[in-house]
Design a protein around this motif. Structure first.
Motif, PDB file in Angstrom:
ATOM      1  N   SER A  77       6.011  -0.687   1.537  1.00  0.00           N
ATOM      2  CA  SER A  77       6.069   0.137   2.744  1.00  0.00           C
ATOM      3  C   SER A  77       7.477   0.074   3.331  1.00  0.00           C
ATOM      4  O   SER A  77       8.091  -1.001   3.385  1.00  0.00           O
ATOM      5  N   ASP A  78       7.976   1.236   3.744  1.00  0.00           N
ATOM      6  CA  ASP A  78       9.298   1.318   4.368  1.00  0.00           C
ATOM      7  C   ASP A  78       9.341   2.590   5.201  1.00  0.00           C
ATOM      8  O   ASP A  78       8.730   3.608   4.840  1.00  0.00           O
ATOM      9  N   ASP A  79      10.072   2.546   6.323  1.00  0.00           N
ATOM     10  CA  ASP A  79      10.140   3.719   7.198  1.00  0.00           C
ATOM     11  C   ASP A  79      10.708   4.941   6.472  1.00  0.00           C
ATOM     12  O   ASP A  79      10.306   6.074   6.726  1.00  0.00           O
ATOM     13  N   THR A  80      11.659   4.705   5.570  1.00  0.00           N
ATOM     14  CA  THR A  80      12.277   5.813   4.842  1.00  0.00           C
ATOM     15  C   THR A  80      11.378   6.299   3.710  1.00  0.00           C
ATOM     16  O   THR A  80      11.212   7.502   3.491  1.00  0.00           O
ATOM     17  N   LEU A  81      10.783   5.360   2.996  1.00  0.00           N
ATOM     18  CA  LEU A  81       9.946   5.715   1.856  1.00  0.00           C
ATOM     19  C   LEU A  81       8.551   6.164   2.263  1.00  0.00           C
ATOM     20  O   LEU A  81       7.854   6.830   1.503  1.00  0.00           O
ATOM     21  N   GLY A  82       8.133   5.769   3.460  1.00  0.00           N
ATOM     22  CA  GLY A  82       6.749   6.001   3.860  1.00  0.00           C
ATOM     23  C   GLY A  82       5.872   4.889   3.302  1.00  0.00           C
ATOM     24  O   GLY A  82       6.300   3.740   3.178  1.00  0.00           O
ATOM     25  N   ASN A  83       4.660   5.218   2.949  1.00  0.00           N
ATOM     26  CA  ASN A  83       3.716   4.229   2.429  1.00  0.00           C
ATOM     27  C   ASN A  83       3.103   4.745   1.130  1.00  0.00           C
ATOM     28  O   ASN A  83       1.989   5.275   1.125  1.00  0.00           O
ATOM     29  N   PRO A  84       3.821   4.605   0.017  1.00  0.00           N
ATOM     30  CA  PRO A  84       3.257   5.072  -1.262  1.00  0.00           C
ATOM     31  C   PRO A  84       1.941   4.370  -1.569  1.00  0.00           C
ATOM     32  O   PRO A  84       1.798   3.164  -1.383  1.00  0.00           O
ATOM     33  N   ASP A  85       0.956   5.144  -2.032  1.00  0.00           N
ATOM     34  CA  ASP A  85      -0.329   4.560  -2.401  1.00  0.00           C
ATOM     35  C   ASP A  85      -0.263   3.812  -3.729  1.00  0.00           C
ATOM     36  O   ASP A  85      -1.035   2.884  -3.973  1.00  0.00           O
ATOM     37  N   ASP A 198      14.514  -3.187   4.976  1.00  0.00           N
ATOM     38  CA  ASP A 198      13.340  -3.512   5.787  1.00  0.00           C
ATOM     39  C   ASP A 198      12.027  -3.270   5.043  1.00  0.00           C
ATOM     40  O   ASP A 198      10.962  -3.239   5.665  1.00  0.00           O
ATOM     41  N   ALA A 199      12.095  -3.085   3.755  1.00  0.00           N
ATOM     42  CA  ALA A 199      10.883  -2.809   2.983  1.00  0.00           C
ATOM     43  C   ALA A 199       9.923  -3.998   3.023  1.00  0.00           C
ATOM     44  O   ALA A 199      10.347  -5.155   3.081  1.00  0.00           O
ATOM     45  N   GLN A 200       8.647  -3.690   3.001  1.00  0.00           N
ATOM     46  CA  GLN A 200       7.610  -4.719   2.953  1.00  0.00           C
ATOM     47  C   GLN A 200       6.811  -4.598   1.673  1.00  0.00           C
ATOM     48  O   GLN A 200       6.455  -3.493   1.246  1.00  0.00           O
ATOM     49  N   LEU A 201       6.536  -5.740   1.078  1.00  0.00           N
ATOM     50  CA  LEU A 201       5.655  -5.814  -0.080  1.00  0.00           C
ATOM     51  C   LEU A 201       4.250  -6.080   0.436  1.00  0.00           C
ATOM     52  O   LEU A 201       4.018  -7.038   1.174  1.00  0.00           O
ATOM     53  N   LEU A 202       3.293  -5.221   0.073  1.00  0.00           N
ATOM     54  CA  LEU A 202       1.937  -5.294   0.618  1.00  0.00           C
ATOM     55  C   LEU A 202       0.953  -5.774  -0.442  1.00  0.00           C
ATOM     56  O   LEU A 202       0.900  -5.229  -1.547  1.00  0.00           O
ATOM     57  N   LEU A 203       0.182  -6.787  -0.073  1.00  0.00           N
ATOM     58  CA  LEU A 203      -0.915  -7.266  -0.921  1.00  0.00           C
ATOM     59  C   LEU A 203      -2.205  -7.002  -0.158  1.00  0.00           C
ATOM     60  O   LEU A 203      -2.583  -7.744   0.747  1.00  0.00           O
ATOM     61  N   ARG A 204      -2.879  -5.912  -0.521  1.00  0.00           N
ATOM     62  CA  ARG A 204      -4.086  -5.503   0.187  1.00  0.00           C
ATOM     63  C   ARG A 204      -5.172  -5.161  -0.822  1.00  0.00           C
ATOM     64  O   ARG A 204      -4.900  -4.574  -1.866  1.00  0.00           O
ATOM     65  N   GLY A 205      -6.399  -5.532  -0.493  1.00  0.00           N
ATOM     66  CA  GLY A 205      -7.502  -5.224  -1.375  1.00  0.00           C
ATOM     67  C   GLY A 205      -8.719  -6.076  -1.068  1.00  0.00           C
ATOM     68  O   GLY A 205      -8.759  -6.793  -0.062  1.00  0.00           O
ATOM     69  N   ILE A 206      -9.707  -6.011  -1.933  1.00  0.00           N
ATOM     70  CA  ILE A 206     -10.970  -6.717  -1.749  1.00  0.00           C
ATOM     71  C   ILE A 206     -11.181  -7.697  -2.889  1.00  0.00           C
ATOM     72  O   ILE A 206     -11.043  -7.344  -4.061  1.00  0.00           O
TER      73      ILE A 206
END
Length: 216
Positions: A77-85, A198-206
């Motif tokens: 996630s990044d403000d410039t890149l948006g939030n790619p799925d 400022d990019a964030q690496l996201l670990l999301r899931g179930i």
């Protein structure tokens, strides 16, 4: 290195368990990343974990443990890149956690609700360059990618249903995981430098787990 880290944490959990534990157990769990549910990319992965539970009476307890997983579904996630799925990275991670659990007995059956905090060490990361090239607008060729393995922090929340057989308990549960890592990424895009500090690496899931425990 990976084996040394896992063994050190395993021994630490065992020492804590021997001193203060109410229950010790393990689990077989599978992690379904959000990228697979949103975009059909990434994959279900098998997790390995160990947990001990510190008692606060008959209803409340504090589970402490860790999970090792080779995640295929890290999003960015990044403000410039948006939030790619779609997932930009895959790799090995180690997640220690602490939660508060509520145990609701229903005869021989029981229901548990739990939630808490987790850290995540993504000590091996590998980029999915083909996916990155599709997600970055106006870019056909990405190379010279630079980033660093990082720590992230977030939360866990879930529920489980099970059966108590004497000192042994067996349950099936699901846990939502949302952990964010601050990680700058830079690369050459069609020969020009691009940087997302400022990019964030996201670990999301179930995570879906079959767990067993033994009351001490």
């Amino acid at each position: 290195m990976k084996r040394t880290v896992l063994m050190s944490i395993f021994l630490m959990i065992c020492i804590i368990s021997g001193i203060t534990a109410q229950e010790v157990g393990g689990s077989i769990s599978f992690f379904v990343p959000l990228s697979l549910m949103q975009d059909g990319k990434g994959s279900v992965t098998f997790e390995k974990g160990l947990e001990t539970s510190l008692g606060l009476g008959g209803i409340f307890s504090i589970p402490i443990g860790f999970v090792y997983n080779r995640v295929d579904g890290f999003q960015v996630s990044d403000d410039t890149l948006g939030n790619p799925d779609s997932p930009w990275f895959y790799g090995d991670c180690l997640m220690p956690y602490v939660m508060l659990k509520t145990h609701l007995p229903l005869g021989p059956l029981y229901l548990e609700l739990f939630g808490g905090a987790a850290a995540n060490w993504s000590f091996v990361l590998n980029p999915r360059v083909d996916i990155m090239e599709k997600d970055v607008p106006g870019v056909d060729d990405i190379d010279d990618i630079e980033y660093s393995p990082v720590w992230g922090f977030g939360y866990l929340a879930g529920a489980a249903a099970g059966v108590q057989l004497g000192r042994i308990s067996v349950d099936l549960g699901a846990t939502w995981r949302d952990i964010r890592h601050t990680m700058g990424i830079s690369f050459d895009a069609d020969g020009s430098p691009a940087q997302y500090s400022d990019a964030q690496l996201l670990l999301r899931g179930i995570s879906i787990a079959l767990s067993g425990g033994y009351s001490l």
